[in-house]
Design a protein around this motif. Structure first.
Motif, short mmCIF file in Angstrom:
data_model
loop_
_atom_site.label_atom_id
_atom_site.label_comp_id
_atom_site.label_asym_id
_atom_site.label_seq_id
_atom_site.Cartn_x
_atom_site.Cartn_y
_atom_site.Cartn_z
N ASN B 9 0.95 -1.33 0.01
CA ASN B 9 -0.05 -0.06 0.14
C ASN B 9 0.86 1.17 0.18
O ASN B 9 2.21 1.13 0.06
N GLN B 10 0.21 2.37 0.06
CA GLN B 10 0.70 3.53 -0.12
C GLN B 10 2.05 4.06 1.15
O GLN B 10 3.07 4.46 1.01
N ALA B 21 -3.33 7.89 0.93
CA ALA B 21 -4.33 6.57 0.52
C ALA B 21 -5.26 6.54 -0.42
O ALA B 21 -5.93 5.62 -0.95
N ASP B 54 -4.79 2.42 -0.14
CA ASP B 54 -5.82 1.68 0.43
C ASP B 54 -7.43 2.20 0.19
O ASP B 54 -8.17 1.43 -0.09
N TYR B 91 -6.17 -2.44 4.36
CA TYR B 91 -5.11 -2.96 3.60
C TYR B 91 -5.20 -4.68 3.45
O TYR B 91 -4.92 -5.01 2.43
N ALA B 94 -7.63 -5.23 0.60
CA ALA B 94 -6.92 -4.80 -0.58
C ALA B 94 -5.88 -6.02 -0.94
O ALA B 94 -6.16 -6.36 -2.15
#
Lengths: 441, 347
Positions: B9-10, B21, B54, B91, B94
């Protein structure tokens, strides 16, 4: 009741002049043995083979396994079946160890028959892959069931039991190498130390689902479909009172050999007087109709309570429909205040994602699990086949199939096979041998 | 050398925290963040790292998945890894979402890692190997190692052992296996029996799932005054399926206005349920959601009134956890409209 099993260890088997056991070598006069088998005029074709661990031998369709035994006092080893009715479980029985008589069809198999491999990847799937086996491969004139999926296999199975007694006779006048003693007196008035221990019954659910006679397990020659649960002495089971039947996918079955050596009974015996007070066996059964299942469960719970059992072990010879008897019996025992452990196999499907038993209950909180009947097994060709391998595909064996759009036929042209564990001969070993369990993946 | 691609994720992609996000997926050559450690542990070369916000993945799932699948198109890779996601709820979802999509489209094995207390576990554990991960990012090293251990087995064609032995969440799959010590069933039976008799803890080999039984509601006392609502898991929706409810393993639901409708018409409504033959329900959706009969009974005064919406999702393959969540989301609408009783129609 006191049973002494005198053991003779078979290290090798050969064909020769005289039926004998010397220095661990079992010699069989093949022609003499075959002549004995042919005394049953239903047998139309018969041949004997030897199959030892490591041999490149595959057997199919295997119908029965029996430990060769003899009673020195002349009683039959399967009273009410191969001979006159007499008490089993008391006195002296001689047994040929590491050895079994296997019976395979020369051509024809059925739902209840299976496969044994003596070497390679397939060897570990059955108990009999590690024994020295005398293999009777035969055909019969039982035309009425030749093309039936469910076969009684009466002539072949009886031939196996008689052959086991015929071969066992060679040690009648010899001295056993060692002796196992199984002794349990009356259930009450045991010594004070033993009576302090938790008391345990072993509940057996042998196969008895066929309404027509001739397929089910027998007790002293009597069809198990015609009994309500009753008390038996564990020695009776170890000493030939129980004879295996010819029904149920074979990985779930208990061969007569399994009854004769029942590891669950022996394990409870070992604990007797140390950690438990082993009361004995409640011999139940497996039924088709719900009312029959409930009746048997009621009987078992009542008997366990009447005997004052603190604990019970329930083992089923089957899966699917019999799971209802198994779960019902455990629930009845738990409801009656008896702490119960169950032993079974599972049917979770080829992908492992199906419900393991057809019915579940949270009261079944202690289960020993012995395998998945529907596990797919692929095995390479084997040099020698005893019987007719095509039976696995052709004759409706529970783990085989004629053809499948994805998997192809169970039996391939090169002799390799793909099958479900369902057809591994007595492979799930719920009687107590099983080195397998089930795990989450 | 085999090839791997890693999704993060970021935050773990070192773009930024919550304020980032919403970023769209980015494909980078080489390794960023956890991908660097995967490079050390894996029997494969991590060729690319994908970074996605996310929130973007959560709110624009279909677009995000499509963009990422597009980025992967034409790339050679033997395995796809996502996370570890620890206890970060969005997350974990995701990671599960993208792993499932990649596995389905490219047929490569996927592995991720999450903490047991996260929504991603129940949503995706049946679809992939999800390692039982730590709850905080300081467990990064051990979680990556655990993922790499299973990933390497998959890469090398070695059998992956049971869930307990490897440390992943059981996928609802039970297989037979030979015990390493070969202990026969009879001895396992005796050990279990003695523990049970002596009141000691024991472990069954066949855990029976706990039944989460909901007691049957008491009968409606005054039916002629009751407000009734209709809920179905039979997948009846307007033909365009406006809420994009999945045909199996549903995570979405919809509610549809029936205040002006006397009966559901075939061609206007249909079923999107993949678990049965839809012919009868498509021809006459009332066989699953009996709006026609309810309207008649309402007019006849058999019950008070009908809530103006029916609620629909798909039951096949849907996890209990998802079903509970969706029900909890429906309940406020029913409460607000003072619904007294619900008719729950399955298939």
């Amino acid at each position: 009741m006191k049973l002494e099993i005198g053991n003779f260890y078979v290290k090798d088997i050969v064909f020769g002049e005289q039926l004998s056991l010397k220095d661990g070598v079992l010699t069989i006069n093949k022609e003499e043995a075959l002549a004995f088998i042919r005394e049953d005029d239903r047998i139309t074709e018969a041949e004997l083979y030897i199959a030892k661990p490591g041999d490149k031998i595959r057997m199919c369709p295997v119908k029965e396994a029996v430990e060769p035994r003899i009673r020195p006092d002349g009683r039959s080893i399967f009273p009410g079946y191969t001979g006159d009715l007499a008490k089993a479980g008391e006195g002296v029985t001689y047994a040929l160890k590491n050895c079994s008589v296997l019976v395979a069809g020369r051509h024809w198999g059925g739902f209840q028959d299976g496969v044994i491999d003596m070497s390679g990847e397939g060897q570990k799937y059955t108990y009999f892959g590690q024994l020295n086996n005398i293999v009777l491969v035969a055909d019969t004139n039982e035309e009425f069931e030749r093309n039936e999926q469910q076969k009684k296999n009466d002539a072949l199975r009886r031939a196996g039991h008689k052959l086991a007694e015929f071969i066992g006779a060679c040690v009648k006048d010899l001295t056993p190498e060692d002796t196992e003693v199984y002794e349990l007196g009356g259930m009450i008035r045991r010594d004070a130390d033993t009576e302090k221990l938790p008391s345990v019954v072993y509940v057996m659910q042998p196969q008895s689902q066929m309404e027509e006679m001739g397929y089910n397990d027998l007790v002293y020659g009597w069809d198990m479909n015609h009994v309500v649960p009753t008390v038996m002495h564990p020695n009776e089971v170890l000493d030939g009172a129980m004879v295996s039947g010819s029904f149920m996918p074979v990985s779930s079955k208990w061969a007569t050999y399994d009854f004769q050596n029942c590891p669950n009974i022996k394990a409870l015996y070992r604990e007797h007087g140390k950690t438990i007070n082993f009361l004995g066996v409640i011999m139940s059964n497996l039924n088709v109709a719900l009312e029959q299942k409930e009746r048997s469960a009621l009987f078992v719970a009542q008997i366990a309570n009447s005997l004052g059992a603190d604990g019970a072990v329930v083992a089923e010879e089957g899966y699917g429909n019999p799971d209802a008897d198994f779960v019902g019996c455990i629930v009845a025992l738990e409801d009656a205040g008896v702490k119960t452990v169950g032993i079974t196999n599972e049917c979770t499907g080829r992908d492992g994602q199906s419900q393991p038993l057809v019915t579940l209950d949270e009261k079944c909180d202690a289960i020993v699990s012995c395998g998945n009947v529907s596990q797919l097994i692929e095995l390479p060709p084997m040099e020698t086949v005893l019987g007719e391998l095509q039976a696995l595909a052709r004759d409706g064996l529970s783990g085989g199939w004629e053809d499948d759009e994805i998997l192809g036929p169970s039996v391939r042209e090169d002799g390799s096979i793909i099958m479900e564990n369902n057809s591994m001969f007595c492979g799930d070993q719920v009687c107590g041998w099983s080195p397998k369990t089930m795990k989450e993946f | 050398m085999k090839k791997a691609i890693v999704y993060v994720n970021q935050f773990f992609g070192q773009v930024g925290g919550e304020e980032q996000a919403g970023i769209k997926p980015q494909l980078h050559e080489g390794q960023i963040g956890p991908a660097m450690q995967f490079q050390k542990e894996l029997d494969a070369d991590v060729t690319h790292t994908i970074i996605c916000g996310d929130n973007y993945m959560g709110s624009n799932t279909e677009e995000a998945v499509e963009e990422i699948l597009g980025m992967l198109d034409g790339k050679e890779f033997d395995i796809f890894l996502a996370g570890p996601a620890f206890q970060a709820g969005r997350y974990t979802v995701a990671c599960g979402t993208i792993c499932k999509a990649v596995k389905e489209k490219f047929g490569v094995p996927v592995v991720t890692s999450m903490n047991s207390e996260t929504p991603g576990v129940d949503m995706f554990k049946k679809n992939m190997y999800i390692m039982k991960g730590g709850n905080i990012a300081s467990k990064m090293k051990q979680d990556v190692k655990a993922m790499a251990r299973v990933a390497n087995k998959l890469l090398n064609g070695q059998p992956v052992k049971s869930a307990d032995e490897e440390g992943y969440f059981a996928r609802g799959i039970r297989h037979q296996t030979w015990l390493e010590d070969g202990k026969p069933a009879s001895e396992r039976m005796v050990e279990m029996l003695l523990k049970k008799l002596n009141g000691e803890p024991f472990e069954t080999e066949l855990p029976i799932p706990k039944r989460d039984l909901v007691p049957i509601a008491p009968a409606v006392k005054e039916l002629n005054e009751a407000r009734i609502a209709l809920v179905t898991t039979g997948g009846i929706v307007p033909v365009e399926n406006p809420d994009r409810i999945q045909s199996a393993s549903a995570t979405r639901w919809g509610r549809y206005d029936i205040s002006e409708t006397d009966a559901l018409e075939g061609g206007v409504y249909k079923t999107i349920h993949a678990g049965f033959d839809p012919a009868a329900a498509d021809a006459d959706p009332n066989v699953i959601t009996p709006i026609d009969a309810l309207k008649v009974l309402e007019k006849e005064g058999v019950y008070g009134s009908l809530h103006p919406y029916f609620y629909s999702t798909v039951g096949t393959g849907t996890t209990e956890a998802e079903a509970q969540r969706m029900a909890k989301e429906m309940v406020p609408y029913l409460e607000k409209d003072h619904v007294d009783a619900v008719i729950m129609v399955s298939t």
